[in-house]
Design a protein around this motif. Structure first.
Motif, PDB file in Angstrom:
ATOM      1  N   ALA A 196     -18.382   1.721 -19.678  1.00  0.00           N
ATOM      2  CA  ALA A 196     -19.462   2.030 -20.623  1.00  0.00           C
ATOM      3  C   ALA A 196     -20.724   2.409 -19.871  1.00  0.00           C
ATOM      4  N   THR A 197     -21.014   1.701 -18.787  1.00  0.00           N
ATOM      5  CA  THR A 197     -22.177   2.038 -17.955  1.00  0.00           C
ATOM      6  C   THR A 197     -21.961   3.363 -17.234  1.00  0.00           C
ATOM      7  N   LEU A 198     -20.771   3.556 -16.676  1.00  0.00           N
ATOM      8  CA  LEU A 198     -20.503   4.775 -15.915  1.00  0.00           C
ATOM      9  C   LEU A 198     -20.522   6.018 -16.789  1.00  0.00           C
ATOM     10  N   ALA A 199     -20.234   5.864 -18.081  1.00  0.00           N
ATOM     11  CA  ALA A 199     -20.283   7.012 -18.985  1.00  0.00           C
ATOM     12  C   ALA A 199     -21.711   7.460 -19.246  1.00  0.00           C
ATOM     13  N   ARG A 200     -22.697   6.623 -18.898  1.00  0.00           N
ATOM     14  CA  ARG A 200     -24.091   6.916 -19.238  1.00  0.00           C
ATOM     15  C   ARG A 200     -25.013   6.984 -18.028  1.00  0.00           C
ATOM     16  N   THR A 201     -24.497   6.710 -16.851  1.00  0.00           N
ATOM     17  CA  THR A 201     -25.288   6.787 -15.631  1.00  0.00           C
ATOM     18  C   THR A 201     -24.674   7.831 -14.708  1.00  0.00           C
ATOM     19  N   ASP A 202     -25.425   8.179 -13.677  1.00  0.00           N
ATOM     20  CA  ASP A 202     -24.941   9.176 -12.714  1.00  0.00           C
ATOM     21  C   ASP A 202     -24.305   8.520 -11.495  1.00  0.00           C
ATOM     22  N   VAL A 203     -24.884   7.398 -11.062  1.00  0.00           N
ATOM     23  CA  VAL A 203     -24.337   6.628  -9.953  1.00  0.00           C
ATOM     24  C   VAL A 203     -24.569   5.154 -10.243  1.00  0.00           C
ATOM     25  N   VAL A 204     -23.859   4.301  -9.509  1.00  0.00           N
ATOM     26  CA  VAL A 204     -24.100   2.860  -9.564  1.00  0.00           C
ATOM     27  C   VAL A 204     -24.239   2.350  -8.131  1.00  0.00           C
ATOM     28  N   TRP A 205     -24.853   1.185  -8.025  1.00  0.00           N
ATOM     29  CA  TRP A 205     -25.136   0.570  -6.725  1.00  0.00           C
ATOM     30  C   TRP A 205     -24.121  -0.554  -6.514  1.00  0.00           C
TER      31      TRP A 205
ATOM     32  N   ASP B  59       0.810  -1.209   0.000  1.00  0.00           N
ATOM     33  CA  ASP B  59       0.000   0.000   0.000  1.00  0.00           C
ATOM     34  C   ASP B  59       0.847   1.265   0.000  1.00  0.00           C
ATOM     35  N   GLY B  60       2.111   1.149  -0.368  1.00  0.00           N
ATOM     36  CA  GLY B  60       2.980   2.308  -0.400  1.00  0.00           C
ATOM     37  C   GLY B  60       3.211   2.796  -1.808  1.00  0.00           C
ATOM     38  N   PRO B  61       3.956   3.895  -1.970  1.00  0.00           N
ATOM     39  CA  PRO B  61       4.249   4.425  -3.299  1.00  0.00           C
ATOM     40  C   PRO B  61       5.181   3.495  -4.064  1.00  0.00           C
ATOM     41  N   SER B  62       4.787   3.129  -5.251  1.00  0.00           N
ATOM     42  CA  SER B  62       5.573   2.294  -6.157  1.00  0.00           C
ATOM     43  C   SER B  62       4.868   2.326  -7.501  1.00  0.00           C
ATOM     44  N   PRO B  63       5.577   2.062  -8.585  1.00  0.00           N
ATOM     45  CA  PRO B  63       4.909   2.069  -9.890  1.00  0.00           C
ATOM     46  C   PRO B  63       3.741   1.078  -9.922  1.00  0.00           C
ATOM     47  N   ALA B  64       2.605   1.553 -10.397  1.00  0.00           N
ATOM     48  CA  ALA B  64       1.410   0.711 -10.497  1.00  0.00           C
ATOM     49  C   ALA B  64       0.794   0.907 -11.875  1.00  0.00           C
ATOM     50  N   TYR B  65       0.499  -0.197 -12.521  1.00  0.00           N
ATOM     51  CA  TYR B  65      -0.084  -0.195 -13.854  1.00  0.00           C
ATOM     52  C   TYR B  65      -1.502  -0.752 -13.759  1.00  0.00           C
ATOM     53  N   GLY B  66      -2.440  -0.124 -14.437  1.00  0.00           N
ATOM     54  CA  GLY B  66      -3.831  -0.553 -14.334  1.00  0.00           C
ATOM     55  C   GLY B  66      -4.485  -0.739 -15.684  1.00  0.00           C
ATOM     56  N   LEU B  67      -5.475  -1.655 -15.740  1.00  0.00           N
ATOM     57  CA  LEU B  67      -6.267  -1.901 -16.931  1.00  0.00           C
ATOM     58  C   LEU B  67      -7.734  -1.987 -16.533  1.00  0.00           C
ATOM     59  N   ALA B  68      -8.599  -1.477 -17.376  1.00  0.00           N
ATOM     60  CA  ALA B  68     -10.043  -1.599 -17.162  1.00  0.00           C
ATOM     61  C   ALA B  68     -10.710  -1.710 -18.525  1.00  0.00           C
ATOM     62  N   LEU B  69     -11.596  -2.693 -18.671  1.00  0.00           N
ATOM     63  CA  LEU B  69     -12.271  -2.929 -19.946  1.00  0.00           C
ATOM     64  C   LEU B  69     -13.645  -2.268 -19.931  1.00  0.00           C
ATOM     65  N   GLU B  70     -13.913  -1.496 -20.964  1.00  0.00           N
ATOM     66  CA  GLU B  70     -15.169  -0.759 -21.099  1.00  0.00           C
ATOM     67  C   GLU B  70     -16.176  -1.657 -21.826  1.00  0.00           C
ATOM     68  N   TRP B  71     -16.812  -2.551 -21.059  1.00  0.00           N
ATOM     69  CA  TRP B  71     -17.711  -3.509 -21.704  1.00  0.00           C
ATOM     70  C   TRP B  71     -18.679  -4.100 -20.670  1.00  0.00           C
ATOM     71  N   PRO B  72     -19.994  -3.878 -20.831  1.00  0.00           N
ATOM     72  CA  PRO B  72     -20.974  -4.410 -19.877  1.00  0.00           C
ATOM     73  C   PRO B  72     -21.522  -5.778 -20.251  1.00  0.00           C
ATOM     74  N   GLY B  73     -20.744  -6.570 -20.988  1.00  0.00           N
ATOM     75  CA  GLY B  73     -21.149  -7.924 -21.344  1.00  0.00           C
ATOM     76  C   GLY B  73     -20.109  -8.934 -20.898  1.00  0.00           C
ATOM     77  N   ASN B  74     -19.983 -10.046 -21.629  1.00  0.00           N
ATOM     78  CA  ASN B  74     -19.008 -11.084 -21.313  1.00  0.00           C
ATOM     79  C   ASN B  74     -17.590 -10.565 -21.572  1.00  0.00           C
ATOM     80  N   TRP B  75     -16.639 -10.954 -20.731  1.00  0.00           N
ATOM     81  CA  TRP B  75     -15.298 -10.383 -20.829  1.00  0.00           C
ATOM     82  C   TRP B  75     -14.260 -11.289 -20.184  1.00  0.00           C
TER      83      TRP B  75
END
Length: 702
Positions: A504-513, A211-227
């Motif tokens: 994809a969902t977050l780009a079109r909604t205001d909040v999520v549950w 949980d400290g500072p170090s290089p971190a790389y992230g990926l997230a897929l914009e797809w509300p279906g199978n993945w």
């Protein structure tokens, strides 16, 4: 010696450099990190001497087909019908753009052209990747795999993978594992991202502090279906991660002249570990919100936990009056407001207010709620249908089904085939009617079952129907229509809790549950994981009376409010059962939240510790640094242990100006930034005080 072509993409603070490989017709990653990381020998340019591997199998390739990369995982598998699988392409050319790049490759024998697409977004540290596949020959092509992209992280000692796992009512649990060699895969084939895993992954060196500072790389897929997201620790000291959608039938056919565009894959980097990576994602999601970000997210009251399906005008108005009295701004009538909905066995699809529940008319009910100073919202589940509904009787062909096979009920309901244009039109017409006839300013869109018998009889061969992508396209079409036709209506995304949370969902909604679990310590752990990937302004969080499911330790009403204040505050408890003292305390917390919610929703976040620690917290710092809000929690025993009685627990804050002075008006204390950074913000926990919401104001220098 002629160096291969290289292209450099720059974000606000990072660089992503791609080059043509000297070993073959493919693009490979040259550098990814802070500005300047591209200057010098590439950390990915190791020796190309390989044994029992091809150079392509050892390369940090951005995207390779199975023909060129036969052994260590490819992003593309294609073939003509009846022919061998494999693509052997050649580089066609590059098109540089102000905020992007397009690299084209073609296999003329097969008849396939692939364009690797890159884009940066000003003001963010996200690089977007996707691919466009075009059938250029005269025969259809069979695509068995068509990922969005792959990325390589140098890892001579292996990596630590952080992902968000769980189950229904226990979503977004931050989970970590070390991967030195081998393959790790997560994903969903439930027609939505699912409760088990989020389409998000973080990669760090295995030796970096968790949980400290170090290089971190992230990926997230914009797809509300199978993945899927797959990480492969490869020979040579690297981890290569690829991600993409998963076709329902395992294959998609591409007709001559047709182009398939993959979902966007977002890549993020931070030198400040998972905490810094979270801030990169939060800035990206604020960008996705666009002008909607500037709307004040209203304090919500939802009637579900108070009344369940027992909905009638008198009971709802009683709750609405109580909600208005404590300071709520929005009243949402949940499931049970429409005809035939006495329980979960009927009514879905027949979206008309129940005249028995609203004998003076639903319009009159809406007007009475609004007269209390409250906006009104409704729960809907547009993709579902009850077998006994009028809609199903009129359109039994609209549900997913397989001829001569039983239709399986999940939660006593079937799923509409939203990939059909006529079903989309029905949903759009239904929602337009509700939003036009009644003064409704909020929709909670739920989905409570995955597709099971996913077929569309009479529409052609099953393996020629891309049903998952068609359902996603229909879902997004309806949301896009709501945004355009009803821009003032806020939309909450829900799928049995946190089953459909993606960009994809977050780009079109205001909040999520995030979850149906609202128990205090359970919810804190869910929100801790959620905030690693998603921003506070999209996190709907309620105060309820729910007992703990996975962590039964009791917590105060204050604890529940402070936890819910870390996102978009809502109340779901049965206010009729609360006494005057509880309602007064709730009103005080709501008033405090309204004073700080703009900092929470727009500020920079720091996650302070974890729910496994005796004390943890979330820090929100206003963009100009003038205000700091800290939600602090006692997550240990309620008697104050393991603290010595009288000794405060402290949370070290982050990102403050050491020389500045910060005023806590509640405690009548002034701190130097250096004190808060070095010693921390004190909290005096006891059985009667297990959480606090502290607001600090930076004082002007004198």
């Amino acid at each position: 010696m002629t160096l291969p072509a290289r292209w450099i993409l720059r974000t606000a603070h990072t660089v992503y450099a791609v080059r043509l490989s000297p070993d073959g017709p493919w693009a490979e990653l040259d550098a990814w990190g802070p500005h300047g990381a591209e200057d010098g020998p590439s950390a990915l340019d190791w020796s190309r001497r390989t044994h029992f591997l091809t150079p392509a199998d050892a390369a940090p390739a951005e995207y390779l087909p199975s023909g060129l990369r036969p052994f260590t995982g490819s992003e593309l598998i294609a073939a003509r019908e009846g022919a061998e699988r494999g693509v052997w392409w050649e580089f066609e050319g590059a098109e540089e753009q102000p905020d992007g790049l397009r690299l084209a490759f073609a296999d003329r024998v097969l008849g396939l052209r692939t364009v690797l697409c890159y884009a940066t977004v000003p003001g963010t540290d996200v690089v977007l990747r996707w691919a466009e596949h075009t059938c250029t020959g005269g025969e259809p092509l069979r695509l068995e795999r068509f990922d969005s992209g792959a990325v390589t992280v140098p890892a001579p000692d292996g990596v630590r993978l952080t992902y968000l796992a769980g189950q229904w009512s226990q979503e977004f649990q931050r989970t970590q594992l070390e991967l030195a060699r081998g393959t790790f895969t997560l994903g969903s084939v439930q027609g939505v991202p699912g409760h088990a895993y989020a389409p998000w992954l973080a990669v760090q060196d295995r030796t970096a502090p968790p949980d400290g500072p170090s290089p971190a790389y992230g990926l997230a897929l914009e797809w509300p279906g199978n993945w899927h997201i797959t990480a492969e620790a490869e020979p040579g000291g690297a981890v290569r991660v690829r991600a993409g959608r998963v076709p329902h039938e395992g294959v998609v056919w591409l007709a001559p002249g047709e182009t398939l565009t993959t979902p966007r894959l977002a890549l993020a980097f931070s030198p400040d570990g998972l905490d810094g990576l979270a801030r990169v994602w939060h800035r990206w999601e604020r960008h996705l919100a666009g002008p909607r970000l500037e709307r004040t997210r209203r304090v919500l009251y939802n009637s579900w936990e108070a009344t369940g399906f027992d909905v009638d005008a008198a009971g709802q108005l009683e709750l609405a009056r109580a909600a208005a009295d404590i300071g709520a701004e929005l009243f949402v009538v949940d499931d049970g407001w429409f005809t035939g909905r006495g329980d979960d066995t009927g009514g879905l699809g027949d979206w008309c207010p129940d005249p028995d529940a609203f004998p003076q008319g639903f319009g009159r009910f809406v007007a009475e709620v609004r007269a209390l100073g409250l906006d009104l919202g409704l729960w809907v589940e547009p993709e579902a249908v009850s077998p006994g509904s009028r809609l199903y009787a009129e359109h039994p062909d609209w549900v997913y089904r397989i001829d001569d096979r039983p239709a399986r009920l999940v939660r006593n309901q079937l799923l509409l085939d939203l990939g059909r244009a006529d079903v989309q039109d029905f949903v759009i017409t239904t929602l337009d009617r509700l939003l036009s006839e009644y003064d409704i300013s909020y929709l909670k869109w739920d989905m409570n079952r995955p597709p099971t018998e996913r077929g569309r009889p009479g529409a052609g061969p099953a393996d020629r129907l891309d049903l998952d992508a068609q359902h996603v396209a229909g879902y997004l079409r309806v949301l896009d229509h709501l945004r355009a036709a009803h821009p003032g209506v806020a939309v909450e995304g829900c799928a049995g809790g946190g089953g459909r949370v993606d960009h994809a969902t977050l780009a079109r909604t205001d909040v999520v549950w995030p979850s149906d679990n609202t128990a205090p310590l359970d919810r804190l752990r869910i929100q801790f994981g959620f905030l690693h990937a998603h921003a506070p302004h999209v996190m709907s969080s309620w105060v309820t009376d729910a007992p703990g499911v996975f962590d039964p330790r009791p917590r105060s009403l204050a604890f529940r409010f402070v936890a819910a204040c870390c996102g978009v505050l809502g109340i779901g408890a049965d206010l009729r059962a609360w006494g005057a003292e509880q309602r007064a305390e709730a009103a005080r917390w709501i008033a405090r939240y309204k004073q700080v919610r703009e900092v929470i929703h727009h500020g920079e976040i720091h996650l302070l510790g974890t729910p496994d620690d005796p004390t943890c917290g979330v820090q929100f710092t206003a963009p100009d640094g003038g205000r700091v809000v800290v939600a602090a929690f006692s997550t240990g025993r309620l008697d104050g242990a393991p603290l010595v009685p009288g000794r405060p627990s402290r949370l070290r804050l982050r990102g403050l100006d050491p020389a500045a002075r910060y005023h806590d008006p509640a405690g009548k204390t002034v701190y130097r930034g250096a004190h808060l950074l070095h010693y921390g913000l004190p909290s005096q926990w006891s059985a009667g005080c297990d959480a606090d919401l502290v607001s600090l104001t930076r004082l002007e220098d004198r």
